[in-house]
Design a protein around this motif. Sequence first.
Motif, PDB file in Angstrom:
ATOM      1  N   HIS A  78       0.837  -1.272   0.334  1.00  0.00           N
ATOM      2  CA  HIS A  78      -0.188   0.091   0.125  1.00  0.00           C
ATOM      3  C   HIS A  78       0.799   0.970  -0.015  1.00  0.00           C
ATOM      4  CE1 HIS A  78      -4.162  -2.478   0.524  1.00  0.00           C
ATOM      5  NE2 HIS A  78      -3.293  -2.074   1.319  1.00  0.00           N
ATOM      6  N   GLY A  79       0.159   2.489  -0.164  1.00  0.00           N
ATOM      7  CA  GLY A  79       1.187   3.534   0.053  1.00  0.00           C
ATOM      8  C   GLY A  79       1.241   4.167   1.173  1.00  0.00           C
ATOM      9  N   SER A  80       2.460   4.104   1.935  1.00  0.00           N
ATOM     10  CA  SER A  80       2.344   4.700   3.290  1.00  0.00           C
ATOM     11  C   SER A  80       1.577   4.239   4.411  1.00  0.00           C
ATOM     12  CB  SER A  80       4.204   5.087   3.238  1.00  0.00           C
ATOM     13  OG  SER A  80       5.217   4.944   2.958  1.00  0.00           O
ATOM     14  N   ILE A  81       1.128   6.381   4.386  1.00  0.00           N
ATOM     15  CA  ILE A  81       0.437   5.936   5.357  1.00  0.00           C
ATOM     16  C   ILE A  81      -1.093   4.822   5.205  1.00  0.00           C
ATOM     17  CG2 ILE A  81      -1.783   7.528   5.640  1.00  0.00           C
ATOM     18  CD1 ILE A  81       0.007  10.083   4.031  1.00  0.00           C
ATOM     19  N   GLN A  82      -1.717   4.581   3.942  1.00  0.00           N
ATOM     20  CA  GLN A  82      -2.916   3.534   3.835  1.00  0.00           C
ATOM     21  C   GLN A  82      -1.643   2.209   4.654  1.00  0.00           C
ATOM     22  OE1 GLN A  82      -5.107   3.592   3.193  1.00  0.00           O
ATOM     23  NE2 GLN A  82      -7.125   2.292   1.929  1.00  0.00           N
ATOM     24  N   VAL A 115       6.067  15.217 -18.630  1.00  0.00           N
ATOM     25  CA  VAL A 115       6.771  14.199 -17.801  1.00  0.00           C
ATOM     26  C   VAL A 115       5.939  13.815 -16.565  1.00  0.00           C
ATOM     27  CG1 VAL A 115       7.998  15.644 -15.232  1.00  0.00           C
ATOM     28  CG2 VAL A 115       8.379  16.570 -17.292  1.00  0.00           C
ATOM     29  N   GLY A 116       6.047  13.223 -15.291  1.00  0.00           N
ATOM     30  CA  GLY A 116       4.950  12.508 -15.060  1.00  0.00           C
ATOM     31  C   GLY A 116       5.559  12.308 -13.127  1.00  0.00           C
ATOM     32  N   PHE A 117       4.302  11.914 -12.172  1.00  0.00           N
ATOM     33  CA  PHE A 117       4.434  11.977 -10.946  1.00  0.00           C
ATOM     34  C   PHE A 117       3.304  11.157 -10.692  1.00  0.00           C
ATOM     35  CE2 PHE A 117       2.995  15.373  -9.140  1.00  0.00           C
ATOM     36  CZ  PHE A 117       3.097  16.428  -9.890  1.00  0.00           C
ATOM     37  N   SER A 118       3.317  10.648  -9.492  1.00  0.00           N
ATOM     38  CA  SER A 118       2.603   9.351  -8.533  1.00  0.00           C
ATOM     39  C   SER A 118       1.766  10.834  -8.320  1.00  0.00           C
ATOM     40  CB  SER A 118       3.215   8.650  -7.696  1.00  0.00           C
ATOM     41  OG  SER A 118       3.868   9.278  -6.928  1.00  0.00           O
ATOM     42  N   ASN A 119       0.159  10.047  -7.753  1.00  0.00           N
ATOM     43  CA  ASN A 119      -0.597  11.362  -6.703  1.00  0.00           C
ATOM     44  C   ASN A 119       0.246  11.924  -5.758  1.00  0.00           C
ATOM     45  OD1 ASN A 119      -2.821  12.910  -5.489  1.00  0.00           O
ATOM     46  ND2 ASN A 119      -3.716  11.240  -7.302  1.00  0.00           N
ATOM     47  N   PRO A 120       0.077  12.730  -5.147  1.00  0.00           N
ATOM     48  CA  PRO A 120       0.963  13.479  -3.960  1.00  0.00           C
ATOM     49  C   PRO A 120      -0.016  13.167  -3.068  1.00  0.00           C
ATOM     50  CG  PRO A 120       0.621  15.304  -4.840  1.00  0.00           C
ATOM     51  CD  PRO A 120      -0.200  14.208  -5.630  1.00  0.00           C
ATOM     52  N   MET A 121      -1.263  13.115  -2.892  1.00  0.00           N
ATOM     53  CA  MET A 121      -2.498  12.647  -2.126  1.00  0.00           C
ATOM     54  C   MET A 121      -2.565  11.062  -1.536  1.00  0.00           C
ATOM     55  SD  MET A 121      -4.143  15.131  -1.536  1.00  0.00           S
ATOM     56  CE  MET A 121      -5.657  14.504  -0.423  1.00  0.00           C
ATOM     57  N   LEU A 122      -1.977  10.098  -2.652  1.00  0.00           N
ATOM     58  CA  LEU A 122      -1.688   8.925  -2.241  1.00  0.00           C
ATOM     59  C   LEU A 122      -0.037   8.740  -1.960  1.00  0.00           C
ATOM     60  CD1 LEU A 122      -3.973   8.735  -4.750  1.00  0.00           C
ATOM     61  CD2 LEU A 122      -4.600   8.177  -2.565  1.00  0.00           C
ATOM     62  N   ASP A 123       0.586   9.315  -2.266  1.00  0.00           N
ATOM     63  CA  ASP A 123       2.172   8.277  -2.640  1.00  0.00           C
ATOM     64  C   ASP A 123       3.063   9.452  -2.323  1.00  0.00           C
ATOM     65  OD1 ASP A 123       3.586   6.998  -5.059  1.00  0.00           O
ATOM     66  OD2 ASP A 123       4.262   7.026  -3.335  1.00  0.00           O
ATOM     67  N   ALA A 124       3.829   9.225  -0.961  1.00  0.00           N
ATOM     68  CA  ALA A 124       4.796  10.274  -0.447  1.00  0.00           C
ATOM     69  C   ALA A 124       5.955  10.768  -2.322  1.00  0.00           C
ATOM     70  CB  ALA A 124       5.570   9.670   0.211  1.00  0.00           C
ATOM     71  N   ALA A 125       6.097   9.781  -2.877  1.00  0.00           N
ATOM     72  CA  ALA A 125       6.807   9.848  -4.157  1.00  0.00           C
ATOM     73  C   ALA A 125       5.923  11.148  -4.917  1.00  0.00           C
ATOM     74  CB  ALA A 125       7.103   8.961  -5.175  1.00  0.00           C
ATOM     75  N   GLY A 126       5.060  11.556  -4.453  1.00  0.00           N
ATOM     76  CA  GLY A 126       4.067  12.177  -5.129  1.00  0.00           C
ATOM     77  C   GLY A 126       4.087  13.340  -4.181  1.00  0.00           C
ATOM     78  N   TYR A 127       4.151  14.080  -3.711  1.00  0.00           N
ATOM     79  CA  TYR A 127       4.538  15.201  -2.973  1.00  0.00           C
ATOM     80  C   TYR A 127       6.447  15.520  -2.855  1.00  0.00           C
ATOM     81  CZ  TYR A 127       4.950  12.599   1.822  1.00  0.00           C
ATOM     82  OH  TYR A 127       5.182  11.767   3.088  1.00  0.00           O
ATOM     83  N   ILE A 172      -0.715  12.680 -13.811  1.00  0.00           N
ATOM     84  CA  ILE A 172      -0.259  12.552 -12.449  1.00  0.00           C
ATOM     85  C   ILE A 172      -0.972  10.514 -12.437  1.00  0.00           C
ATOM     86  CG2 ILE A 172      -0.765  12.909 -10.251  1.00  0.00           C
ATOM     87  CD1 ILE A 172      -0.356  16.042 -11.104  1.00  0.00           C
ATOM     88  N   ARG A 173      -0.381   9.625 -11.643  1.00  0.00           N
ATOM     89  CA  ARG A 173      -1.146   8.401 -11.933  1.00  0.00           C
ATOM     90  C   ARG A 173      -1.147   8.087 -10.287  1.00  0.00           C
ATOM     91  NH1 ARG A 173      -2.908  10.492 -15.774  1.00  0.00           N
ATOM     92  NH2 ARG A 173      -2.921   9.025 -17.927  1.00  0.00           N
ATOM     93  N   ASP A 174      -2.223   7.778  -9.533  1.00  0.00           N
ATOM     94  CA  ASP A 174      -2.192   6.938  -8.505  1.00  0.00           C
ATOM     95  C   ASP A 174      -1.156   6.476  -7.976  1.00  0.00           C
ATOM     96  OD1 ASP A 174      -5.385   6.601  -7.647  1.00  0.00           O
ATOM     97  OD2 ASP A 174      -4.847   8.198  -8.180  1.00  0.00           O
ATOM     98  N   GLY A 175      -0.562   6.054  -8.605  1.00  0.00           N
ATOM     99  CA  GLY A 175       0.599   4.808  -8.606  1.00  0.00           C
ATOM    100  C   GLY A 175       1.921   5.194  -9.168  1.00  0.00           C
ATOM    101  N   SER A 176       2.829   5.093  -8.685  1.00  0.00           N
ATOM    102  CA  SER A 176       4.129   4.663  -9.266  1.00  0.00           C
ATOM    103  C   SER A 176       4.315   3.827 -10.741  1.00  0.00           C
ATOM    104  CB  SER A 176       5.339   5.463  -8.380  1.00  0.00           C
ATOM    105  OG  SER A 176       6.048   5.752  -7.889  1.00  0.00           O
TER     106      SER A 176
END
Lengths: 184, 349
Positions: free
Chosen positions: B82-86, B166-178, B235-239
């Motif tokens: 899961h994402g770290s928070i989840q 350019v792409g990155f993961s959703n900051p709401m869901l993934d620490a890699a995003g923020y 931007i996508r939910d997961g990496s």
Amino acid sequence: MLVLFCYCAGCTGTVPVSLSPMVTSSVDDFSTWNLTVNGTTRLVYSLDQIRESPATTGNGFAVSTVGIKYGPYICTGVLLSDLIEPVGGITPDDQVWISAPDGYLWVFDYDQVQGNGFITFNEELKEIPSPPLKILMMYEQDGKPLSYDDGGPLRVAIISDEKGMVTEGSAWVKWVDTIEIKKK
Amino acid sequence: MGKMGGHNRDQKEMNAPRIFWMLASFFLITLLCSSAGCISGTQQPKKVLKVVPAGSLLQPFAEVEKEFETLHPDVDVQVEGHGSIQAIRQVTELHRLIDVVAVADESLISDLMFRTDPATGTNFTDAFTPFATNAMVIAFTNKSRYADEITQENWYQVLSRPDVRVGFSNPMLDAAGYRSIMVTLLAGRYYQNATIFPVIIGSHFTPPLKAEITEGIETITLPEVLRPKDEKLVIRDGSIFVLSHLEAGGIDYAFEYRSVTEGHNLRSIDLPPEIDLSSPDHAEEYGKVRVILGFQRFSAIGQDRTGQPIVYAVTLPNSAPNRELAQEFADVVVRMAKTGGKGWPASLT
């Protein structure tokens, strides 16, 4: 003596079970659950009232952030748009905040309530153009009432008329109990 | 003199069949009992060890699982990413009995788990073990535009080009995003070029995302629905979906963890440690950028994310059903992290 030997070897009697907890199913009691919908006015629905509303059925399939697929499901429920219409509906300046008692919250914008702006994948998780989608407040999954373990009594499902259409699972809020329409 | 003083021949003949059947019965019983569970035909079920790691740890934890199950053939390690928070929420909000939790941001454990579980009156956990670090890099492939031109010196110029996606993961869901957003803010400070964040990220939203600076801290507040207005930014939910898009040629560059990039055999550009969130030596600088998430996705955690060095940590929830095994598993994680390998975040030591 045969019986004695077999008993001692553990061939009879209680089979040792895993010490990890088992998920047990029981009859879920949602009689005290209700859904609050806040817009320009406020309505509170019981599950029976939601089930009495016009129903929609479609195909749902979700994927988690790490690629775990959940589904495919046949999803039955009430369209989000139908639930928010009586409290004033939604305009392009609004967003819909859907939350659950476990503290989870997800926000949809106007375009998404119309079925646009979702990322969709095929079953191999390759991105594909999105067909028309709908946001459903699901209470039945594959013909059975949605269990608590699956997010019941009500969860968000992003559905399509087409099969095999996978959407990002973050929007599939479980255990929904509050829908709010807010200005951006 | 026939009957006295020992067995006669008739008695011997009578005992022989009896002995035969006794031996045959003994053999049969032994055969039956030697296969445990012989009546049902199944073996003893294995003990299940439930492990929930952050998504960027899935590849290394597959190795840990294999190693641990070799050491303990009677244990079935079940890994659920899961994402770290989840991952933490599985314990704190969903009250699942998890044996081991591992996250990509150690501060989440103290923020979310060093607090009382109302059901037990004790904390969700009281300790954690940092075991690895990581760095943000720019991932790309041979298909990426300007792949033969991009360097450690010009990466932000290449990513700024209008025809580069350019792409990155959703900051709401993934620490890699923020963290991706933080990297571009830090890059603006490091290269003394205030256009880096707006051109690569900020200007692709309506309204544009703009940094506010208060007391030397640069803050980006994200909208509730993070949907870019054009195709330059993805931007996508997961990496995994960002990388899938990269590998398919849908985007040219992605912000990602170094370990994940290596695990996927992607090319990458390393960034200066002043901006890649890898070094405790630059923690103070990292702390000058902040991302405020658009909404509080989980009520238990706030919306502020301040730049910090990336540190992975493992913890055993106090509700872990198999505490001894869980501790052993965590010990194996720490041990294997020191050795590392492809797909592993860098060891702390």
